[in-house]
Every structure is written in C-alpha cells, then in structure tokens.
Write an enzyme that holds these catalytic residues in place. Structure first.
Site, mmCIF file in Angstrom:
data_model
loop_
_atom_site.group_PDB
_atom_site.id
_atom_site.type_symbol
_atom_site.label_atom_id
_atom_site.label_comp_id
_atom_site.label_asym_id
_atom_site.label_seq_id
_atom_site.Cartn_x
_atom_site.Cartn_y
_atom_site.Cartn_z
ATOM 1 N N THR A 128 9.534 6.654 5.767
ATOM 2 C CA THR A 128 10.719 6.596 6.613
ATOM 3 C C THR A 128 10.534 5.644 7.779
ATOM 4 O O THR A 128 11.495 5.118 8.323
ATOM 5 C CB THR A 128 11.039 7.998 7.139
ATOM 6 O OG1 THR A 128 9.892 8.514 7.839
ATOM 7 C CG2 THR A 128 11.377 8.946 5.991
ATOM 8 N N PHE A 129 9.291 5.408 8.197
ATOM 9 C CA PHE A 129 9.010 4.541 9.339
ATOM 10 C C PHE A 129 9.073 3.076 8.965
ATOM 11 O O PHE A 129 9.397 2.228 9.786
ATOM 12 C CB PHE A 129 7.624 4.869 9.890
ATOM 13 C CG PHE A 129 6.539 4.749 8.859
ATOM 14 C CD1 PHE A 129 5.915 3.544 8.611
ATOM 15 C CD2 PHE A 129 6.162 5.856 8.113
ATOM 16 C CE1 PHE A 129 4.932 3.433 7.657
ATOM 17 C CE2 PHE A 129 5.173 5.751 7.163
ATOM 18 C CZ PHE A 129 4.554 4.535 6.924
ATOM 19 N N GLY A 130 8.724 2.734 7.724
ATOM 20 C CA GLY A 130 8.647 1.340 7.311
ATOM 21 C C GLY A 130 7.750 1.175 6.104
ATOM 22 O O GLY A 130 7.782 1.999 5.174
ATOM 23 N N GLN A 131 6.910 0.141 6.127
ATOM 24 C CA GLN A 131 6.062 -0.194 4.995
ATOM 25 C C GLN A 131 4.651 -0.510 5.484
ATOM 26 O O GLN A 131 4.466 -0.953 6.625
ATOM 27 C CB GLN A 131 6.616 -1.412 4.237
ATOM 28 C CG GLN A 131 8.072 -1.280 3.829
ATOM 29 C CD GLN A 131 8.671 -2.604 3.435
ATOM 30 O OE1 GLN A 131 8.650 -2.993 2.266
ATOM 31 N NE2 GLN A 131 9.205 -3.322 4.395
ATOM 32 N N VAL A 132 3.687 -0.287 4.594
ATOM 33 C CA VAL A 132 2.291 -0.630 4.863
ATOM 34 C C VAL A 132 1.835 -1.570 3.756
ATOM 35 O O VAL A 132 1.943 -1.240 2.569
ATOM 36 C CB VAL A 132 1.393 0.618 4.916
ATOM 37 C CG1 VAL A 132 -0.057 0.225 5.182
ATOM 38 C CG2 VAL A 132 1.880 1.581 5.985
ATOM 39 N N LYS A 179 1.078 -2.300 9.186
ATOM 40 C CA LYS A 179 2.216 -1.380 9.141
ATOM 41 C C LYS A 179 3.413 -2.067 9.781
ATOM 42 O O LYS A 179 3.403 -2.365 10.978
ATOM 43 C CB LYS A 179 1.860 -0.085 9.881
ATOM 44 C CG LYS A 179 2.912 0.997 9.820
ATOM 45 C CD LYS A 179 2.404 2.254 10.530
ATOM 46 C CE LYS A 179 3.408 3.393 10.454
ATOM 47 N NZ LYS A 179 2.913 4.608 11.148
ATOM 48 N N ASP A 237 2.181 15.722 11.528
ATOM 49 C CA ASP A 237 2.445 15.344 10.134
ATOM 50 C C ASP A 237 1.137 15.317 9.351
ATOM 51 O O ASP A 237 0.827 14.340 8.653
ATOM 52 C CB ASP A 237 3.139 13.983 10.072
ATOM 53 C CG ASP A 237 3.745 13.724 8.693
ATOM 54 O OD1 ASP A 237 3.871 14.675 7.901
ATOM 55 O OD2 ASP A 237 4.067 12.558 8.401
ATOM 56 N N LEU A 281 0.815 -1.210 0.000
ATOM 57 C CA LEU A 281 0.000 0.000 0.000
ATOM 58 C C LEU A 281 0.849 1.260 0.000
ATOM 59 O O LEU A 281 0.451 2.276 -0.571
ATOM 60 C CB LEU A 281 -0.937 0.007 1.208
ATOM 61 C CG LEU A 281 -2.012 -1.092 1.234
ATOM 62 C CD1 LEU A 281 -2.828 -1.004 2.516
ATOM 63 C CD2 LEU A 281 -2.918 -0.996 0.017
ATOM 64 N N GLY A 282 1.995 1.248 0.642
ATOM 65 C CA GLY A 282 2.851 2.423 0.683
ATOM 66 C C GLY A 282 4.055 2.175 1.564
ATOM 67 O O GLY A 282 4.167 1.141 2.246
#
Length: 692
Positions: A341-345, A360, A455, A337-338
């Site tokens: 900087t935090f990781g992946q979804v 997430k 954010d 999905l996206g």
C-alpha cells in the site's frame, strides 16, 4: 580514325567500341581466298606488335543502311531492355565481372526478344559452360570466353591436327551460321592449331584446352613429390568412424563486423543482428538501447504526474531505469522485490560503488509521503541508537520524480518464504526458539525506545543470509512512538490484536500479540487466526482463547459490531456478552447505512485445525520424525508444553496482563537457547533436514 589496340582487355571503356574491327581481322567472314590471305598477312604484321582482340558486339552481316562498317547500338546484347538502351548512350557499361554471363536468343528466326540466362556461381568459368556440354553449331551463341572449334572426334583433351590451315579456312567458309563472339582477347590467332571437326560434333576452343592443361600441370607439380591416394569409400558404423575436416577459416564464409569468419548457422542464430547489419546497413540498425524495457509496475498505463505515475500514484518502473539525479546517488533498477500500500521495493545497484541495495519508492500521494518522512526519522533514530543487529539499516534517501526513495541494505528472504519453502510445515523446534529469542530482543529495544512497530508479521522479518538464522525487522512505515499514536487501522489482520479490533487505545503490547501469532505460525506452519474479516478474526480468537475482559468490550467503540448483550437470568445477575452469530453479523452489515458502498460479502468460517483450543492444537501436532525414540518424544512433549505456556502468556487478551519482551526473554522456552543450535550452518526443519 584508326582502330585502337592499346587497351585493357577486361575494360570495356578503354577501346573504341563503336568502331568495327579493321579490315582483314579474323572476325570478318568472306568467301574469297584473297580475303583469307589478307587476314593472315594482317595477323602476321600485328603478331609482334600487340595481341589481337575482336570486337565482341560487332556483327559483320548487319551494317548501317549507308553501307558503312560503323557499329549500331541495336547490336548490343542489351537489345530489348528499354532501361539499358536509354542509359547506353550516356553511360558505358562495365564488363569486368569475375563471373561469366551468357546472353542467348531463344529463337532468332521469329525475331523473339532476347532472354538473359543469369550464370550460376562457379570457380572455373570454363568448366561452367564447356565441360560435358554440347553446343550446336547452328546456334548463334555469345560466349564470355573466346570460342573456336577445337574438339577432335569428340574427345576434349586430344591434339591431333587434321587438314591444317586450309581445312580451317574451308570449314569457316562452309559454316555461315557459326558466329561466336568473345569478350576475352585471344593472342596469336594465326598460330593456333586447326583441327578437323566433322559436322555435328562438339567443338572446343584451344584457349580452353590450354587453360585446362595448365591447371593439370600445376596440380601435377603440387602432388609430384608425394602423390595423395585416391579417395575410397568406407563403411560408417557409428559417429566415431567419421573424420570431419575442420577449417579454421572456411572459404566463402561471411565475415562479421569484427572480421571474424562465422558459420552460416551462427550467422542466422547467434550473430543474427550482425548478419542483417551486413546485408542492409542503412535499413537495419540495431542497438540495445532501443530494446523494449520490461515494466515492473502494474498497472503500467500512465495517468498522473506527467505520465510517470499510474492510477494508483505508483511510479512506473522499468528494468534498467535510473533512480536519482545527483552524481554518486544514482541507482539502476534490476528487478522488483515487492509492493504494498505504501509503494514498491526494487532491487537496485549503486552506479558509484556497484553495491546492490533495495530502494523503496513511496507513492506520490501526500499522506504516504508524510508517513514515509516519519519512517525516515524513526530509522535514523534506530540506526544511531541501536546496535544494528535487529533492525534494517537505512543507507540513503532522495527524491525522484516527486517520489520519496529510501535506500536500504539488501537482505535475503522473509520468514513467510521460509515457511513456504518448507511446504507450510512446521520448522524445527530449535530454529523456532532461536528466531523467537531474536524477535524478543528486537521488541525489547523498541519498548526501551517507546516505539511501536504496528505491522509485525512474517513478511516483515527477513533473514540476513539465506543459510543462517540471523533475522532483522523491516518496514517501519506504520511505526510510531507510544505517545504519538495517530492511526487506528493498523496491523495485518492475521496478527491484529484484540484491542485494535475493538477500537481501544494501544501500546507496545500489540507487537507482543503479533509476536505470539508469528511464533505459533513458525511451529504449526499455518496462521493461528486466519480470519477473512474483522468479525471472523475476533470470532477465531474467542473460539480458541475465550472472551476478552468485560471492560474491554464495554469501552471499545467497535465492540457492538461483533458482540451482543445477554440479559441476566437472575435479578441480581450481571450482564454478559457473547459473539454474534454469522447470520446476525450479516444482518448487521445489511442494516448498516455507513457501509453500503464499502461492505463486502461476508464469508463463512473455515477451520484449518481439527482441535479448537490452543493446548490441543500444539500437543496433537504431528511429530517432526517417525523414527523418534521414547526419550526424544518425551523431550519434544516437554518443549511443546513450554511453548504452550509461552503462547498463552503472550496471547493474553488483556494487554495489561500480556507478557512483555523483557519477561519473555526470561521464559524457559527461550532462555535455554544455545547460540550453536544451528550446528553445521543450515536452517533445520521439523523433519531433521537442513533448510537452505
């Protein structure tokens, strides 16, 4: 040892193949009449007992040096094949084939090695070798069917005996080169009719003629009741003139693994794996589990965490991966999905209840792990204390391969995708008002909880359903409480507030600045302050809204990076500040020692609007439709004036004077929003159409 006649004529192991046939058998060739009489007497004695059979591999002309009639292995049709000669002594060969095989010698006079002609597939072996095929009387042909001269005057289907038995005996005696050997037993040799066959004519066996007569008799019995008409040629003008005959179970079609007859086209396309499995079951073994999995993470080269993470500490995700180890908390990966900087979804499916959700996957670095734990704590607080209409719901959390995984409800596209689908054109004013009111309600709840999102941007505002304007705020990875502000580098650049850029303490008011930037982008279709760097960002803000207050520039720790002092003209004058020019800022970057390794080349400013001031940009923006009446245009101008007033108060450079969420909900721009603004249910765009 007597010759054994008790055998199956299709079995090459039942008889004693190494012995010659008994004396007087029809296969012997003698030039005396006494020998012919003995042959006839012997056949008459055995007529009532058993059907006769000739040894197909015995040659009377070639005997052992001792003069005995024992068969020699050299007379086998496998002569000249060393591998078969070695196996012949220990293993008998089977001749019970469904198709005929003919072995021919190209030239016996020069002792040439035998050449084997493989037969072609045919339903009737007799038609394969004897129909419309001339056979020379002088050649030594070893046939797979009993052969005897049966053709009268070159016509295949005539039975006119000429000369009787005596003529046949004379003809056999006068034809020394005629030596036919058959692998099929023929019964009652002495009762077969004999025909006169002139030299050089084509000959046929009576068994073949009888077989063809039997076939014609069976066919005549089938069509005797109702004779079918003979096929006729017809002209075909179109495909509708064709009458194809479709077979439910065609002959000679290959069966699949499930015993379903499939066509050759399907066998080589749809059922290709089944076809290979049938042909070579040991060498070809296909399983879906061995398919190469599609990788979702980039870069996909393993480096850390025992090969599970890449160089960015992101977990390498593949399609159909299983996240989670506990029963009831396993999720299969469907798609990406996206990422950030935090990781992946990733889009996943719960294996327990088959529900689709968003997972997430946080990076394995300790800093991101600690921040994600704070996000979990804030989301649990919001889910417990809010109504759940404005914020995303957290469903579950678990650890997988040293990565923290957060399970959320699955929502639709974000507002940026909505603007992109509208070709970066402004949305309908009613939709802008409706979305603005929902954002103000969400910010009001956060302010009541003394929480800062930090954010807020169109990518973090998602539609609940694709065809409805209900939205929810997501991504609380940078969120914090008002009294626990830790990070200074927050907010995306386009939506970053002036106090954050200048290095001042911040409160919930920074989310209201981001909200104003989002509302202006929803109406214009483009970001209001698309800065390429922090300098360019503050330069665009100052160019559109003016300089920030003097105390903000003096207190901010980063103010001197973007502003410079201007000495007073008069003696009693006050010190003022102006924004540095592009060349001055580039010179400052070059002289800065702390940014030698991390600085980037500064880009020149780009203007996306023809006007500079906010009021001029909004009022001169194109109308939603060219077919508007004067009253519609007047109403549009009034709504735009309200939008300008709202944006001016929300985008106040002084955070202390900036509009709060509770005050924004009372503003006339959003206070007159009707809940039924969507009408039929679609998302209206600026041109009056429905955005789906």
């Amino acid at each position: 040892m007597a010759y054994n006649y008790n055998y199956n004529r299709h079995n090459s192991i039942g008889g004693n193949w190494h012995l010659p046939p008994p004396q007087g058998f029809s296969g012997s060739t003698s030039n005396t009449n006494t020998h012919d009489q003995q042959n006839q007497e012997f056949l008459q004695q055995k007529q009532q007992q058993m059907q006769g059979f000739r040894n197909p591999w015995y040659n009377h002309n070639q005997q052992s040096p001792g003069g005995s009639n024992t068969a020699s292995i050299s007379q086998s049709p496998t002569k000249g094949i060393p591998l078969l000669q070695q196996q012949q002594a220990s293993k008998r060969m089977s001749f019970a084939n469904n198709l005929p095989t003919t072995y021919e010698y190209d030239d016996q006079r020069h002792n040439a090695p035998p050449y084997i002609h493989p037969p072609t597939r045919a339903d009737n072996p007799f038609n394969q070798y004897f129909t419309n095929q001339e056979v020379s009387l002088g050649n030594d042909r070893r046939m797979s069917a009993a052969a005897a001269p049966t053709v009268n005057n070159g016509y295949y289907n005539s039975f006119v005996p000429q000369g009787g038995d005596n003529y046949q005996a004379q003809y056999l005696q006068n034809s020394p080169n005629l030596n036919r050997r058959s692998s099929v037993g023929v019964s009652n040799y002495q009762q077969m009719p004999h025909y006169a066959i002139p030299p050089g004519r084509v000959k046929r066996s009576p068994s073949i003629v009888e077989y063809q007569q039997y076939q014609r008799a069976v066919q005549s019995q089938r069509v005797s009741i109702k004779r079918r008409p003979a096929p006729k040629a017809m002209k075909v003008y179109s495909k509708f003139d064709l009458r194809p005959k479709v077979h439910q179970q065609p002959k000679y079609r290959r069966c699949s693994v499930n015993s379903i007859h499939i066509s050759p086209v399907n066998a080589l396309s749809v059922y290709l794996t089944e076809s290979y499995t049938i042909c070579q079951p040991r060498k070809f073994q296909y399983s879906k589990s061995t398919n190469p999995r599609r990788v979702l993470t980039k870069p996909s080269e393993p480096k850390f965490n025992n090969g599970y993470d890449n160089e960015d500490s992101d977990y390498i995700l593949f399609v159909n991966d299983i996240l989670g180890t506990e029963e009831g908390r396993k999720y299969i990966v469907l798609d990406l999905l996206g990422s950030g900087t935090f990781g992946q979804v990733v889009k996943c499916q719960n294996l327990t209840n088959q529900s689709v959700c968003a997972v997430k996957v946080i990076k394995s670095k300790p800093a991101y792990m600690n921040q994600s734990l704070t996000e979990v704590r804030l989301l649990e607080f919001l889910n417990a204390n809010s109504d759940g209409k404005n914020f995303i719901r957290l469903l579950d959390t678990f650890m997988h391969k040293e990565h923290l995984c957060l399970v959320f409800e699955l929502l639709a596209s974000n507002l940026y995708e909505l603007i992109k689908q509208n070709q970066f054109q402004g949305l309908n004013m009613k939709l802008v008002k409706l979305l603005t009111r929902q954002l103000l309600e969400a910010m009001a709840q956060l302010k009541g909880f003394q929480m800062i999102h930090c954010d807020l941007k169109p990518e973090n505002i998602l539609l609940c359903q694709p065809d409805k304007p209900d939205i929810k705020v997501i991504d609380f990875g940078s969120a914090c409480f008002t009294r626990q502000t830790i990070y200074t580098y927050i907010q995306s650049r386009f939506y970053r507030s002036p106090e954050v850029i200048l290095g001042l303490p911040y409160t919930e008011s920074i989310d209201m600045w981001s909200l104003g930037c989002i509302v202006g982008e929803l109406f214009l279709g483009l970001p209001m302050f698309p800065g390429t760097s922090e300098y360019n960002q503050i330069w665009k803000i100052v160019d559109m809204l003016g300089l920030p207050p003097k105390h903000m520039i003096e207190v901010g720790r980063n103010s001197m990076n973007f502003f410079k002092k201007v000495p007073p003209v008069e003696a009693d004058g006050k010190t003022t500040y102006v924004t540095k020019t592009f060349d001055e800022y580039v010179e400052f970057l070059e002289s800065s020692k702390s940014k030698d390794d991390t600085k980037k080349k500064e880009q020149a400013n780009k203007n996306y609007f023809k006007q500079r001031l906010l009021k001029d940009i909004v009022l001169n923006y194109k109308l939603p439709s060219k077919k508007m009446t004067n009253s519609m245009i007047e109403k549009e101008c009034q709504e735009r004036l309200l939008l300008i007033d709202f944006l001016t108060k929300v985008l106040n450079l002084n955070p202390l004077e900036r509009l709060t969420p509770q005050e924004g909900l009372k503003h006339p721009f959003v206070n007159d929003v009707r809940t039924d603004a969507m009408g039929s249910g679609g998302i209206p765009t600026n041109d009056g159409s429905k955005q789906v």
